[in-house]
Design a protein around this motif. Sequence first.
Motif, PDB file in Angstrom:
ATOM      1  N   THR A  82       0.793  -1.235   0.000  1.00  0.00           N
ATOM      2  CA  THR A  82       0.000   0.000   0.000  1.00  0.00           C
ATOM      3  C   THR A  82       0.823   1.283   0.000  1.00  0.00           C
ATOM      4  O   THR A  82       0.289   2.365  -0.286  1.00  0.00           O
ATOM      5  CB  THR A  82      -0.906   0.047   1.252  1.00  0.00           C
ATOM      6  OG1 THR A  82      -0.078   0.201   2.426  1.00  0.00           O
ATOM      7  CG2 THR A  82      -1.741  -1.218   1.380  1.00  0.00           C
ATOM      8  N   GLY A  83       2.093   1.181   0.339  1.00  0.00           N
ATOM      9  CA  GLY A  83       2.906   2.388   0.502  1.00  0.00           C
ATOM     10  C   GLY A  83       2.865   2.944   1.906  1.00  0.00           C
ATOM     11  O   GLY A  83       3.663   3.819   2.256  1.00  0.00           O
ATOM     12  N   LEU A  84       1.923   2.468   2.725  1.00  0.00           N
ATOM     13  CA  LEU A  84       1.830   2.895   4.127  1.00  0.00           C
ATOM     14  C   LEU A  84       2.699   1.990   4.988  1.00  0.00           C
ATOM     15  O   LEU A  84       2.757   0.782   4.756  1.00  0.00           O
ATOM     16  CB  LEU A  84       0.379   2.795   4.622  1.00  0.00           C
ATOM     17  CG  LEU A  84      -0.674   3.562   3.829  1.00  0.00           C
ATOM     18  CD1 LEU A  84      -2.072   3.158   4.288  1.00  0.00           C
ATOM     19  CD2 LEU A  84      -0.478   5.073   4.008  1.00  0.00           C
ATOM     20  N   GLN A  85       3.376   2.540   5.982  1.00  0.00           N
ATOM     21  CA  GLN A  85       4.144   1.703   6.911  1.00  0.00           C
ATOM     22  C   GLN A  85       3.692   1.969   8.337  1.00  0.00           C
ATOM     23  O   GLN A  85       4.127   2.929   8.980  1.00  0.00           O
ATOM     24  CB  GLN A  85       5.648   1.924   6.785  1.00  0.00           C
ATOM     25  CG  GLN A  85       6.426   1.019   7.758  1.00  0.00           C
ATOM     26  CD  GLN A  85       7.729   0.528   7.192  1.00  0.00           C
ATOM     27  OE1 GLN A  85       8.357   1.218   6.390  1.00  0.00           O
ATOM     28  NE2 GLN A  85       8.139  -0.665   7.588  1.00  0.00           N
ATOM     29  N   PRO A  86       2.831   1.084   8.867  1.00  0.00           N
ATOM     30  CA  PRO A  86       2.357   1.281  10.240  1.00  0.00           C
ATOM     31  C   PRO A  86       3.495   1.164  11.243  1.00  0.00           C
ATOM     32  O   PRO A  86       4.394   0.330  11.100  1.00  0.00           O
ATOM     33  CB  PRO A  86       1.346   0.143  10.433  1.00  0.00           C
ATOM     34  CG  PRO A  86       1.003  -0.322   9.050  1.00  0.00           C
ATOM     35  CD  PRO A  86       2.224  -0.080   8.227  1.00  0.00           C
ATOM     36  N   ALA A  87       3.449   1.991  12.266  1.00  0.00           N
ATOM     37  CA  ALA A  87       4.375   1.844  13.390  1.00  0.00           C
ATOM     38  C   ALA A  87       3.995   0.592  14.170  1.00  0.00           C
ATOM     39  O   ALA A  87       2.829   0.200  14.222  1.00  0.00           O
ATOM     40  CB  ALA A  87       4.286   3.069  14.290  1.00  0.00           C
ATOM     41  N   VAL A  88       5.001  -0.049  14.777  1.00  0.00           N
ATOM     42  CA  VAL A  88       4.772  -1.239  15.589  1.00  0.00           C
ATOM     43  C   VAL A  88       5.005  -0.867  17.043  1.00  0.00           C
ATOM     44  O   VAL A  88       6.071  -0.339  17.390  1.00  0.00           O
ATOM     45  CB  VAL A  88       5.706  -2.386  15.164  1.00  0.00           C
ATOM     46  CG1 VAL A  88       5.438  -3.632  16.011  1.00  0.00           C
ATOM     47  CG2 VAL A  88       5.537  -2.708  13.684  1.00  0.00           C
ATOM     48  N   LYS A  89       4.012  -1.125  17.895  1.00  0.00           N
ATOM     49  CA  LYS A  89       4.141  -0.701  19.288  1.00  0.00           C
ATOM     50  C   LYS A  89       3.302  -1.595  20.199  1.00  0.00           C
ATOM     51  O   LYS A  89       2.492  -2.408  19.744  1.00  0.00           O
ATOM     52  CB  LYS A  89       3.682   0.755  19.425  1.00  0.00           C
ATOM     53  CG  LYS A  89       2.206   0.975  19.103  1.00  0.00           C
ATOM     54  CD  LYS A  89       1.834   2.452  19.204  1.00  0.00           C
ATOM     55  CE  LYS A  89       0.334   2.663  18.996  1.00  0.00           C
ATOM     56  NZ  LYS A  89      -0.036   4.094  19.097  1.00  0.00           N
ATOM     57  N   PHE A  90       3.514  -1.455  21.480  1.00  0.00           N
ATOM     58  CA  PHE A  90       2.681  -2.092  22.499  1.00  0.00           C
ATOM     59  C   PHE A  90       1.711  -1.046  23.047  1.00  0.00           C
ATOM     60  O   PHE A  90       1.970   0.157  22.981  1.00  0.00           O
ATOM     61  CB  PHE A  90       3.538  -2.653  23.632  1.00  0.00           C
ATOM     62  CG  PHE A  90       4.428  -3.792  23.217  1.00  0.00           C
ATOM     63  CD1 PHE A  90       3.968  -5.093  23.257  1.00  0.00           C
ATOM     64  CD2 PHE A  90       5.725  -3.551  22.789  1.00  0.00           C
ATOM     65  CE1 PHE A  90       4.780  -6.146  22.873  1.00  0.00           C
ATOM     66  CE2 PHE A  90       6.545  -4.584  22.399  1.00  0.00           C
ATOM     67  CZ  PHE A  90       6.075  -5.890  22.444  1.00  0.00           C
ATOM     68  N   GLY A  91       0.585  -1.513  23.605  1.00  0.00           N
ATOM     69  CA  GLY A  91      -0.349  -0.573  24.208  1.00  0.00           C
ATOM     70  C   GLY A  91      -1.782  -0.913  23.897  1.00  0.00           C
ATOM     71  O   GLY A  91      -2.139  -2.068  23.645  1.00  0.00           O
ATOM     72  N   THR A  92      -2.630   0.108  23.893  1.00  0.00           N
ATOM     73  CA  THR A  92      -4.064  -0.055  23.650  1.00  0.00           C
ATOM     74  C   THR A  92      -4.379   0.424  22.242  1.00  0.00           C
ATOM     75  O   THR A  92      -4.063   1.565  21.884  1.00  0.00           O
ATOM     76  CB  THR A  92      -4.882   0.768  24.670  1.00  0.00           C
ATOM     77  OG1 THR A  92      -4.532   0.344  25.989  1.00  0.00           O
ATOM     78  CG2 THR A  92      -6.367   0.582  24.433  1.00  0.00           C
ATOM     79  N   PRO A  93      -4.978  -0.435  21.422  1.00  0.00           N
ATOM     80  CA  PRO A  93      -5.260  -0.018  20.039  1.00  0.00           C
ATOM     81  C   PRO A  93      -6.376   1.018  19.957  1.00  0.00           C
ATOM     82  O   PRO A  93      -7.294   1.034  20.786  1.00  0.00           O
ATOM     83  CB  PRO A  93      -5.679  -1.328  19.369  1.00  0.00           C
ATOM     84  CG  PRO A  93      -6.164  -2.202  20.482  1.00  0.00           C
ATOM     85  CD  PRO A  93      -5.371  -1.820  21.687  1.00  0.00           C
ATOM     86  N   SER A  94      -6.282   1.863  18.963  1.00  0.00           N
ATOM     87  CA  SER A  94      -7.310   2.861  18.688  1.00  0.00           C
ATOM     88  C   SER A  94      -8.028   2.490  17.399  1.00  0.00           C
ATOM     89  O   SER A  94      -7.635   1.555  16.684  1.00  0.00           O
ATOM     90  CB  SER A  94      -6.681   4.249  18.540  1.00  0.00           C
ATOM     91  OG  SER A  94      -5.961   4.596  19.716  1.00  0.00           O
ATOM     92  N   ALA A  95      -9.088   3.221  17.093  1.00  0.00           N
ATOM     93  CA  ALA A  95      -9.784   3.009  15.827  1.00  0.00           C
ATOM     94  C   ALA A  95      -8.788   3.169  14.675  1.00  0.00           C
ATOM     95  O   ALA A  95      -7.954   4.078  14.676  1.00  0.00           O
ATOM     96  CB  ALA A  95     -10.929   4.000  15.691  1.00  0.00           C
ATOM     97  N   GLY A  96      -8.869   2.260  13.718  1.00  0.00           N
ATOM     98  CA  GLY A  96      -7.977   2.300  12.559  1.00  0.00           C
ATOM     99  C   GLY A  96      -6.700   1.511  12.731  1.00  0.00           C
ATOM    100  O   GLY A  96      -5.931   1.349  11.777  1.00  0.00           O
ATOM    101  N   ASP A  97      -6.426   1.003  13.942  1.00  0.00           N
ATOM    102  CA  ASP A  97      -5.200   0.239  14.205  1.00  0.00           C
ATOM    103  C   ASP A  97      -5.379  -1.244  13.882  1.00  0.00           C
ATOM    104  O   ASP A  97      -6.495  -1.730  13.636  1.00  0.00           O
ATOM    105  CB  ASP A  97      -4.785   0.378  15.668  1.00  0.00           C
ATOM    106  CG  ASP A  97      -4.144   1.727  15.969  1.00  0.00           C
ATOM    107  OD1 ASP A  97      -3.760   2.420  15.005  1.00  0.00           O
ATOM    108  OD2 ASP A  97      -4.044   2.081  17.160  1.00  0.00           O
ATOM    109  N   ILE A  98      -4.258  -1.963  13.914  1.00  0.00           N
ATOM    110  CA  ILE A  98      -4.227  -3.411  13.732  1.00  0.00           C
ATOM    111  C   ILE A  98      -3.700  -4.025  15.022  1.00  0.00           C
ATOM    112  O   ILE A  98      -2.566  -3.735  15.431  1.00  0.00           O
ATOM    113  CB  ILE A  98      -3.316  -3.810  12.559  1.00  0.00           C
ATOM    114  CG1 ILE A  98      -3.780  -3.149  11.260  1.00  0.00           C
ATOM    115  CG2 ILE A  98      -3.261  -5.331  12.404  1.00  0.00           C
ATOM    116  CD1 ILE A  98      -2.735  -3.155  10.161  1.00  0.00           C
TER     117      ILE A  98
END
Length: 550
Positions: A82-98
């Motif tokens: 897609t050309g998008l590069q999601p950040a990878v992290k720990f925590g609580t997901p928000s809307a739109g996250d994986i």
Amino acid sequence: MVIARKTRICFYTVLILSIVLCFQLSIFSASGDSDIKLVPYPAVVEKGTGFLTLTKNCSIVLKNKELSSLGQVLSNEIKTITGLQPAVKFGTPSAGDIELALDSSLTAEKYTYKVSDRVVIKGGSYKGTAYGTVTMLQSLNKAALRKVTITDGPDPSSPYRGLMLDLARQPHTQEQVKQIICLCRLYKIPFLQVHLNDNESFTFQVQGVSGLEGKKNYNGVKMWSKNEWKRLVQYADQRGVTLVPEFDTPGHGAYLIRTRPDLFKVGKGYYNTQNIANPACADAIMKCISEIMDVFKSSPYFHMGGDEADFSGLEYGNTKSNASPEARKHWDTYMDNLTSTMRKQGLISSTERITDPRDVHKDLINKINKLVKSKGKKLIVWEGVHPVPNDGVQKVTVAKDVIFMPFDNHIRADEYLNNGYSLINASWTPLYVVSQHIKGPAAEIDKIYSWNKMEFDKFPGFVTPETKYTAPESSVNNILGAQLCSWENKGDFELPSLRHRLPAVSERLWNRSSEILVEDFKARINMTDKLVEKMFSAGNLPIPSVLPAK
């Protein structure tokens, strides 16, 4: 009054049937759905309404530190697509996250995949979660994902779903092997067997056997270092694919014989059969296997080859064979010692003795099995020995926990099954991809798709109705799965020849009882193959990039 009551009953009956019908229309099992272009097809699909579009603010949120590598792999794959590069992290997901998480309520290979205002992927293990991420990748339409809930996992009777690469006969680069690891990932194939040695060469540097630690080449085949192999093992592990090593012995050993004839050579005429009766040869074999297993730590299996060895003329006391005098002594002494051991153990009577060299072969299998089990692994052997005495001459029985891999029905699968052995189907027809015998991919897909893991057959030139063996359904749990085998192919030929065959094998094993038509499968493969092209920049491969759906 009666008429009114009947009218109400009819109304409620129609209402209930309508609700049930609507529910059935929203849930699809492995019967197929034209909107769901996934391979293999999931077990249960509940379609929602609308789409979720990933944005530049999307993150991959990990719930378990064990999934860190998978998160980074997925992030890089999303960027490629897609050309998008999601950040990878720990925590609580928000809307739109994986969100990626492990779920102990699921069995190891099961996963759930839900798209709502975010993506939630849970698996029973790292591998199971990896399968869920593949479902997401296959579902991506640019950056959009259909809202859906999927509960999925493979047929539990087929835990072994594999592919084999022959790295010993033709040159392969590490990048080409990585491509095939990724292809396995994209079609949820958990095991990639690597054929490390053959008559031509040996692609693994062994430190404990002089002469095998170098970098001798044949036909451009490179001998890779342990560190190079460790990096490949790690690369595969991160993608939910496990590399299964194969060290072929006692046949297919001409390279070892040329390199160390003092250890491995039987004599004139024994081109590729190793002198396994020589204690020094047996010791070298064990050292090779031990060093290989120490590198392929994540594999629950080790494959020792074991097929197509020539023992003719090596019967006890046969002085007319082409074996050297020293080798002849090795074989007779080994059979004397094995006779003594089996008499002491009460396995043969005091009047019986070992005279058949095939018993030496089976004794080697049992010794390798003990070594492999000491490392927490299971031994796999190609079809090639009768596992139990069957002719009044052979005396040795192969250990019952050895797994056999039939490929050509020289020894029919039922001989193994009837004697209590587990099998992995590698039937030449239709699971062999051999360079000089390859036909067009579309014909091969039809052949694979009409096959199932209970069917065993021979080399195509010898196939007749009589050669085919279909195992009874009572054997389903003893046939652990199947493996597609790519033999004698150059590295640049692997992806073109496997990219359509491998998903067909995956589909047939994942959904063994499915009644999905091949036309539906081809329509889905048209879509997933576009993902293969994006992932590997494979648009110029010398086969059609998209298969015509019938």
